[in-house]
Design a protein around this motif. Structure first.
Motif, mmCIF file in Angstrom:
data_model
loop_
_atom_site.group_PDB
_atom_site.id
_atom_site.type_symbol
_atom_site.label_atom_id
_atom_site.label_comp_id
_atom_site.label_asym_id
_atom_site.label_seq_id
_atom_site.Cartn_x
_atom_site.Cartn_y
_atom_site.Cartn_z
ATOM 1 N N ASP A 1 7.878 -1.275 -1.430
ATOM 2 C CA ASP A 1 7.775 -2.720 -1.638
ATOM 3 C C ASP A 1 6.516 -3.313 -0.996
ATOM 4 O OD1 ASP A 1 8.379 -2.703 1.067
ATOM 5 O OD2 ASP A 1 10.174 -3.936 0.878
ATOM 6 N N SER A 2 5.671 -2.473 -0.431
ATOM 7 C CA SER A 2 4.407 -2.861 0.235
ATOM 8 C C SER A 2 4.632 -3.767 1.438
ATOM 9 C CB SER A 2 3.450 -3.541 -0.757
ATOM 10 O OG SER A 2 3.121 -2.665 -1.799
ATOM 11 N N GLY A 3 5.820 -3.755 1.987
ATOM 12 C CA GLY A 3 6.126 -4.609 3.126
ATOM 13 C C GLY A 3 5.950 -3.953 4.476
ATOM 14 N N GLU A 4 5.849 -2.608 4.483
ATOM 15 C CA GLU A 4 5.695 -1.887 5.739
ATOM 16 C C GLU A 4 4.723 -0.731 5.565
ATOM 17 O OE1 GLU A 4 9.809 -1.981 8.211
ATOM 18 O OE2 GLU A 4 9.738 -0.543 6.582
ATOM 19 N N VAL A 5 4.061 -0.416 6.668
ATOM 20 C CA VAL A 5 3.290 0.820 6.750
ATOM 21 C C VAL A 5 4.040 1.711 7.726
ATOM 22 C CG1 VAL A 5 1.140 1.903 7.501
ATOM 23 C CG2 VAL A 5 1.064 -0.224 6.209
ATOM 24 N N ILE A 6 4.339 2.929 7.283
ATOM 25 C CA ILE A 6 5.016 3.888 8.143
ATOM 26 C C ILE A 6 3.960 4.817 8.715
ATOM 27 C CG2 ILE A 6 6.751 5.721 8.273
ATOM 28 C CD1 ILE A 6 7.058 3.573 5.336
ATOM 29 N N VAL A 7 3.894 4.866 10.042
ATOM 30 C CA VAL A 7 2.978 5.768 10.730
ATOM 31 C C VAL A 7 3.777 7.027 11.018
ATOM 32 C CG1 VAL A 7 1.439 6.079 12.697
ATOM 33 C CG2 VAL A 7 1.871 3.767 11.827
ATOM 34 N N ARG A 8 3.419 8.131 10.377
ATOM 35 C CA ARG A 8 4.118 9.401 10.573
ATOM 36 C C ARG A 8 3.272 10.295 11.462
ATOM 37 N NH1 ARG A 8 6.329 10.036 4.526
ATOM 38 N NH2 ARG A 8 8.091 8.622 4.794
ATOM 39 N N TYR A 9 3.915 10.789 12.527
ATOM 40 C CA TYR A 9 3.237 11.667 13.472
ATOM 41 C C TYR A 9 3.633 13.118 13.206
ATOM 42 C CZ TYR A 9 1.942 7.442 15.943
ATOM 43 O OH TYR A 9 1.410 6.221 16.263
ATOM 44 N N VAL A 10 2.805 14.038 13.662
ATOM 45 C CA VAL A 10 3.036 15.463 13.472
ATOM 46 C C VAL A 10 4.393 15.868 14.059
ATOM 47 C CG1 VAL A 10 2.140 17.763 14.024
ATOM 48 C CG2 VAL A 10 0.559 15.933 13.447
ATOM 49 N N SER A 11 4.807 15.245 15.127
ATOM 50 C CA SER A 11 6.080 15.566 15.783
ATOM 51 C C SER A 11 7.298 15.187 14.952
ATOM 52 C CB SER A 11 6.163 14.842 17.129
ATOM 53 O OG SER A 11 6.241 13.432 16.916
ATOM 54 N N GLY A 12 7.092 14.364 13.908
ATOM 55 C CA GLY A 12 8.198 13.876 13.094
ATOM 56 C C GLY A 12 8.574 12.437 13.412
ATOM 57 N N TYR A 13 8.059 11.908 14.513
ATOM 58 C CA TYR A 13 8.333 10.523 14.893
ATOM 59 C C TYR A 13 7.684 9.586 13.873
ATOM 60 C CZ TYR A 13 8.204 6.189 17.586
ATOM 61 O OH TYR A 13 8.341 4.884 17.991
ATOM 62 N N GLU A 14 8.360 8.489 13.581
ATOM 63 C CA GLU A 14 7.824 7.472 12.681
ATOM 64 C C GLU A 14 7.852 6.104 13.347
ATOM 65 O OE1 GLU A 14 9.142 9.292 8.357
ATOM 66 O OE2 GLU A 14 10.007 7.406 9.012
ATOM 67 N N LYS A 15 6.814 5.350 13.114
ATOM 68 C CA LYS A 15 6.728 3.968 13.583
ATOM 69 C C LYS A 15 6.505 3.092 12.362
ATOM 70 C CE LYS A 15 4.534 3.075 17.365
ATOM 71 N NZ LYS A 15 3.498 2.834 18.382
ATOM 72 N N ARG A 16 7.276 2.016 12.246
ATOM 73 C CA ARG A 16 7.155 1.113 11.103
ATOM 74 C C ARG A 16 6.435 -0.162 11.533
ATOM 75 N NH1 ARG A 16 10.202 2.366 6.643
ATOM 76 N NH2 ARG A 16 11.413 4.274 6.895
ATOM 77 N N VAL A 17 5.477 -0.580 10.711
ATOM 78 C CA VAL A 17 4.675 -1.764 10.993
ATOM 79 C C VAL A 17 4.868 -2.743 9.835
ATOM 80 C CG1 VAL A 17 2.369 -2.641 11.483
ATOM 81 C CG2 VAL A 17 2.983 -0.310 12.186
ATOM 82 N N ASN A 18 5.314 -3.945 10.136
ATOM 83 C CA ASN A 18 5.528 -4.976 9.118
ATOM 84 C C ASN A 18 4.175 -5.521 8.672
ATOM 85 O OD1 ASN A 18 6.030 -7.311 7.655
ATOM 86 N ND2 ASN A 18 7.776 -7.886 8.886
ATOM 87 N N VAL A 19 3.903 -5.400 7.364
ATOM 88 C CA VAL A 19 2.645 -5.893 6.790
ATOM 89 C C VAL A 19 2.903 -6.734 5.547
ATOM 90 C CG1 VAL A 19 1.258 -3.989 7.728
ATOM 91 C CG2 VAL A 19 2.265 -3.769 5.456
ATOM 92 N N GLU A 20 4.104 -7.268 5.433
ATOM 93 C CA GLU A 20 4.550 -7.931 4.208
ATOM 94 C C GLU A 20 3.630 -9.042 3.723
ATOM 95 O OE1 GLU A 20 8.592 -9.685 2.231
ATOM 96 O OE2 GLU A 20 8.665 -8.678 4.135
ATOM 97 N N CYS A 21 3.233 -9.933 4.572
ATOM 98 C CA CYS A 21 2.403 -11.074 4.140
ATOM 99 C C CYS A 21 0.951 -10.928 4.570
ATOM 100 C CB CYS A 21 2.987 -12.372 4.699
ATOM 101 S SG CYS A 21 4.600 -12.763 4.017
ATOM 102 N N ASP A 22 0.554 -9.723 4.922
ATOM 103 C CA ASP A 22 -0.782 -9.491 5.457
ATOM 104 C C ASP A 22 -1.840 -9.403 4.367
ATOM 105 O OD1 ASP A 22 0.353 -9.340 7.945
ATOM 106 O OD2 ASP A 22 -0.216 -7.268 8.337
ATOM 107 N N SER A 23 -3.015 -9.910 4.705
ATOM 108 C CA SER A 23 -4.206 -9.626 3.901
ATOM 109 C C SER A 23 -4.626 -8.196 4.244
ATOM 110 C CB SER A 23 -5.327 -10.593 4.265
ATOM 111 O OG SER A 23 -5.743 -10.363 5.607
ATOM 112 N N GLY A 24 -5.625 -7.681 3.559
ATOM 113 C CA GLY A 24 -6.105 -6.340 3.856
ATOM 114 C C GLY A 24 -6.590 -6.194 5.287
ATOM 115 N N ALA A 25 -7.358 -7.152 5.754
ATOM 116 C CA ALA A 25 -7.883 -7.097 7.124
ATOM 117 C C ALA A 25 -6.759 -7.224 8.146
ATOM 118 C CB ALA A 25 -8.921 -8.191 7.338
ATOM 119 N N ALA A 26 -5.787 -8.085 7.886
ATOM 120 C CA ALA A 26 -4.656 -8.252 8.806
ATOM 121 C C ALA A 26 -3.809 -6.979 8.838
ATOM 122 C CB ALA A 26 -3.808 -9.457 8.404
ATOM 123 N N LEU A 27 -3.655 -6.313 7.707
ATOM 124 C CA LEU A 27 -2.928 -5.041 7.656
ATOM 125 C C LEU A 27 -3.592 -4.037 8.572
ATOM 126 C CD1 LEU A 27 -1.611 -3.169 4.560
ATOM 127 C CD2 LEU A 27 -3.114 -2.009 6.147
#
Length: 68
Positions: free
Chosen positions: A33-59
């Motif tokens: 839905d383009s609302g989050e960026v999931i940061v996936r690490y080699v260890s398997g850990y994931e961090k979710r970042v809310n980018v729903e209303c962000d411009s490209g630079a804000a993302l």
């Protein structure tokens, strides 16, 4: 100009891997839905970042700030 979040996330993933902040990152993934960026690490850990209303630079800022 229409910003392409998927393209931005793909390019940012490459750039972040070249930094100390992203040395252990596997990849960045934009949610369906383009609302989050999931940061996936080699260890398997994931961090979710809310980018729903962000411009490209804000993302970029939100993802980088979440990683450092």
């Amino acid at each position: 100009m229409e910003e392409n979040k998927k393209d931005i996330v793909g390019r940012l993933s490459i750039l972040m891997k070249a930094t100390r902040a992203g040395y252990d990152m596997d990849k960045l993934v934009l949610s369906e839905d383009s609302g989050e960026v999931i940061v996936r690490y080699v260890s398997g850990y994931e961090k979710r970042v809310n980018v729903e209303c962000d411009s490209g630079a804000a993302l970029i800022l939100d993802v980088v700030n979440a990683m450092i």
